[in-house]
Motif scaffolding. Structure first.
Motif, mmCIF file in Angstrom:
data_model
loop_
_atom_site.group_PDB
_atom_site.id
_atom_site.type_symbol
_atom_site.label_atom_id
_atom_site.label_comp_id
_atom_site.label_asym_id
_atom_site.label_seq_id
_atom_site.Cartn_x
_atom_site.Cartn_y
_atom_site.Cartn_z
ATOM 1 N N MET A 1 -128.164 5.277 25.288
ATOM 2 C CA MET A 1 -128.704 4.396 26.325
ATOM 3 C C MET A 1 -130.210 4.312 26.168
ATOM 4 O O MET A 1 -130.810 5.166 25.503
ATOM 5 N N LYS A 2 -130.820 3.308 26.756
ATOM 6 C CA LYS A 2 -132.261 3.148 26.611
ATOM 7 C C LYS A 2 -132.895 2.796 27.950
ATOM 8 O O LYS A 2 -132.223 2.364 28.889
ATOM 9 N N GLU A 3 -134.212 2.983 28.004
ATOM 10 C CA GLU A 3 -134.985 2.770 29.233
ATOM 11 C C GLU A 3 -136.164 1.857 28.938
ATOM 12 O O GLU A 3 -136.829 2.001 27.898
ATOM 13 N N ARG A 4 -136.424 0.919 29.842
ATOM 14 C CA ARG A 4 -137.594 0.050 29.691
ATOM 15 C C ARG A 4 -138.846 0.815 30.085
ATOM 16 O O ARG A 4 -138.873 1.535 31.080
ATOM 17 N N THR A 5 -139.919 0.648 29.314
ATOM 18 C CA THR A 5 -141.199 1.274 29.615
ATOM 19 C C THR A 5 -142.305 0.227 29.494
ATOM 20 O O THR A 5 -142.080 -0.874 28.978
ATOM 21 N N ILE A 6 -143.489 0.575 29.988
ATOM 22 C CA ILE A 6 -144.633 -0.321 29.858
ATOM 23 C C ILE A 6 -145.763 0.419 29.150
ATOM 24 O O ILE A 6 -145.876 1.652 29.249
ATOM 25 N N ALA A 7 -146.574 -0.338 28.393
ATOM 26 C CA ALA A 7 -147.679 0.269 27.661
ATOM 27 C C ALA A 7 -148.863 0.547 28.572
ATOM 28 O O ALA A 7 -149.596 1.523 28.406
ATOM 29 N N SER A 8 -149.086 -0.321 29.561
ATOM 30 C CA SER A 8 -150.185 -0.142 30.506
ATOM 31 C C SER A 8 -149.861 -0.936 31.761
ATOM 32 O O SER A 8 -148.941 -1.755 31.772
ATOM 33 N N GLY A 9 -150.632 -0.685 32.797
ATOM 34 C CA GLY A 9 -150.379 -1.387 34.049
ATOM 35 C C GLY A 9 -151.583 -1.321 34.969
ATOM 36 O O GLY A 9 -152.616 -0.742 34.645
ATOM 37 N N SER A 10 -151.435 -1.925 36.150
ATOM 38 C CA SER A 10 -152.517 -1.964 37.121
ATOM 39 C C SER A 10 -151.923 -2.002 38.518
ATOM 40 O O SER A 10 -150.837 -2.567 38.735
ATOM 41 N N ASN A 11 -152.617 -1.376 39.470
ATOM 42 C CA ASN A 11 -152.155 -1.436 40.864
ATOM 43 C C ASN A 11 -152.820 -2.581 41.633
ATOM 44 O O ASN A 11 -152.773 -2.610 42.861
ATOM 45 N N PHE A 12 -153.413 -3.519 40.896
ATOM 46 C CA PHE A 12 -154.023 -4.683 41.537
ATOM 47 C C PHE A 12 -152.950 -5.453 42.297
ATOM 48 O O PHE A 12 -151.885 -5.777 41.770
ATOM 49 N N GLY A 13 -153.236 -5.776 43.544
ATOM 50 C CA GLY A 13 -152.296 -6.523 44.355
ATOM 51 C C GLY A 13 -151.160 -5.692 44.924
ATOM 52 O O GLY A 13 -150.217 -6.251 45.508
ATOM 53 N N ALA A 14 -151.237 -4.377 44.770
ATOM 54 C CA ALA A 14 -150.168 -3.513 45.272
ATOM 55 C C ALA A 14 -150.130 -3.539 46.799
ATOM 56 O O ALA A 14 -151.157 -3.729 47.463
ATOM 57 N N ARG A 15 -148.941 -3.343 47.349
ATOM 58 C CA ARG A 15 -148.756 -3.281 48.800
ATOM 59 C C ARG A 15 -148.248 -1.885 49.155
ATOM 60 O O ARG A 15 -147.368 -1.338 48.495
ATOM 61 N N TYR A 16 -148.823 -1.330 50.209
ATOM 62 C CA TYR A 16 -148.517 0.042 50.605
ATOM 63 C C TYR A 16 -147.838 0.038 51.976
ATOM 64 O O TYR A 16 -148.228 -0.716 52.871
ATOM 65 N N TRP A 17 -146.843 0.918 52.138
ATOM 66 C CA TRP A 17 -146.035 0.941 53.345
ATOM 67 C C TRP A 17 -146.015 2.330 53.976
ATOM 68 O O TRP A 17 -146.215 3.337 53.296
ATOM 69 N N GLU B 1 -135.311 12.253 24.713
ATOM 70 C CA GLU B 1 -135.721 11.043 24.002
ATOM 71 C C GLU B 1 -135.484 11.242 22.517
ATOM 72 O O GLU B 1 -135.970 12.206 21.915
ATOM 73 N N VAL B 2 -134.737 10.320 21.906
ATOM 74 C CA VAL B 2 -134.396 10.454 20.489
ATOM 75 C C VAL B 2 -135.043 9.387 19.620
ATOM 76 O O VAL B 2 -134.919 9.420 18.395
ATOM 77 N N GLY B 3 -135.712 8.431 20.242
ATOM 78 C CA GLY B 3 -136.350 7.395 19.452
ATOM 79 C C GLY B 3 -137.042 6.375 20.332
ATOM 80 O O GLY B 3 -137.032 6.489 21.559
ATOM 81 N N GLU B 4 -137.645 5.390 19.705
ATOM 82 C CA GLU B 4 -138.411 4.379 20.438
ATOM 83 C C GLU B 4 -138.270 3.029 19.752
ATOM 84 O O GLU B 4 -138.273 2.943 18.511
ATOM 85 N N ILE B 5 -138.118 2.007 20.571
ATOM 86 C CA ILE B 5 -138.147 0.640 20.049
ATOM 87 C C ILE B 5 -139.559 0.116 20.273
ATOM 88 O O ILE B 5 -139.975 -0.084 21.415
ATOM 89 N N PRO B 6 -140.336 -0.089 19.243
ATOM 90 C CA PRO B 6 -141.729 -0.520 19.429
ATOM 91 C C PRO B 6 -141.825 -1.915 20.024
ATOM 92 O O PRO B 6 -141.012 -2.793 19.717
ATOM 93 N N GLY B 7 -142.794 -2.113 20.877
ATOM 94 C CA GLY B 7 -143.018 -3.412 21.484
ATOM 95 C C GLY B 7 -143.828 -4.313 20.575
ATOM 96 O O GLY B 7 -144.272 -3.908 19.494
ATOM 97 N N PRO B 8 -144.062 -5.562 20.978
ATOM 98 C CA PRO B 8 -144.875 -6.502 20.187
ATOM 99 C C PRO B 8 -146.269 -5.946 19.949
ATOM 100 O O PRO B 8 -146.849 -5.284 20.812
ATOM 101 N N ARG B 9 -146.818 -6.240 18.769
ATOM 102 C CA ARG B 9 -148.131 -5.719 18.402
ATOM 103 C C ARG B 9 -149.210 -6.792 18.379
ATOM 104 O O ARG B 9 -150.334 -6.548 18.002
#
Length: 219
Positions: A1-17, A50-58
């Motif tokens: 099975m695999k999991e989606r990940t992100i390379a970077s991110g930002s909390n700009f526009g985040a909403r807090y509850w 974790e047994v491997g990685e699918i590289p994202g666009p470069r």
């Protein structure tokens, strides 16, 4: 099975509850518990290897590094729905931290319709039972846990207990949450509320009636 990940991110526009949920579309946090796409049982990500990685666009015209193409056919792990969390705590045996996580996720997911509603939606019997059980698991060891206990009391309609939990000299970073919860309980409002750190001056008039218990927001 695999999991989606992100390379970077930002909390700009985040909403807090007030229930601790953070909606940050540009910085999604992976859940700690997921559903196996094969047997549909609950899995903890921390227990998987974790047994491997699918590289994202470069980038434009940059080829992707070589990887094991057999990964492409693997199914993605699945997110749990609110009822999955509730069913898990009823059937499984977990550590206190794990149970607290499952009950918190159920709480927040069940609050999602209230975030979008202009009218009050009463807690179901299951939600009330869940919050009372969560209250037993959340010990006041720090400011966030004190705020969570205050919010649980408020959503249960136990406003006096909520006010007692807020009787604390909170640090500056937690004042927006403390003020929001306090104002809502003063209004006898038991619905989840959005925290607006940049608009705290709006509630100053309410807040100064409570300034002996919390630090002033505005001089």
């Amino acid at each position: 099975m695999k999991e989606r990940t992100i390379a970077s991110g930002s909390n700009f526009g985040a909403r807090y509850w007030t229930d601790g949920r953070v909606d940050a579309s540009m910085l999604p946090l992976p859940p700690s518990a997921v559903r196996c796409p094969y047997c549909h049982s609950l899995l903890w990500l921390s227990s998987l290897e974790e047994v491997g990685e699918i590289p994202g666009p470069r980038g434009f015209s940059v080829p992707r590094p070589e990887y094991d193409n057999s990964f492409d056919a693997l199914p993605f792990i699945e997110k749990l729905e609110a009822d999955d969390y509730l069913m898990a705590v009823r059937k499984g045996e977990f550590s206190k931290d794990q149970e607290a996580y499952l009950r918190t996720m159920y709480w927040r997911l069940m609050n999602d319709p209230r975030r979008r509603s202009q009218t009050s939606i009463a807690l179901s019997a299951d939600e009330q039972t869940n919050l009372r059980s969560l209250l037993q698991l959340v010990i006041e060891t720090d400011e966030p846990s004190r705020l969570i206990r205050a919010e649980i009391y408020r959503e249960l309609g136990e406003f006096k207990e909520c006010e007692k939990a807020l009787d604390y000299d909170f640090s500056e970073e937690n004042i927006p949450a403390a003020v929001t919860i306090y104002v809502l309980q003063e209004e006898r409002n038991s619905s989840v509320g959005e925290i607006h750190p940049e608009g705290m001056e709006v509630v100053t008039c309410h807040y100064y009636r409570y300034q002996k218990k919390l630090k002033p927001v505005v001089n």
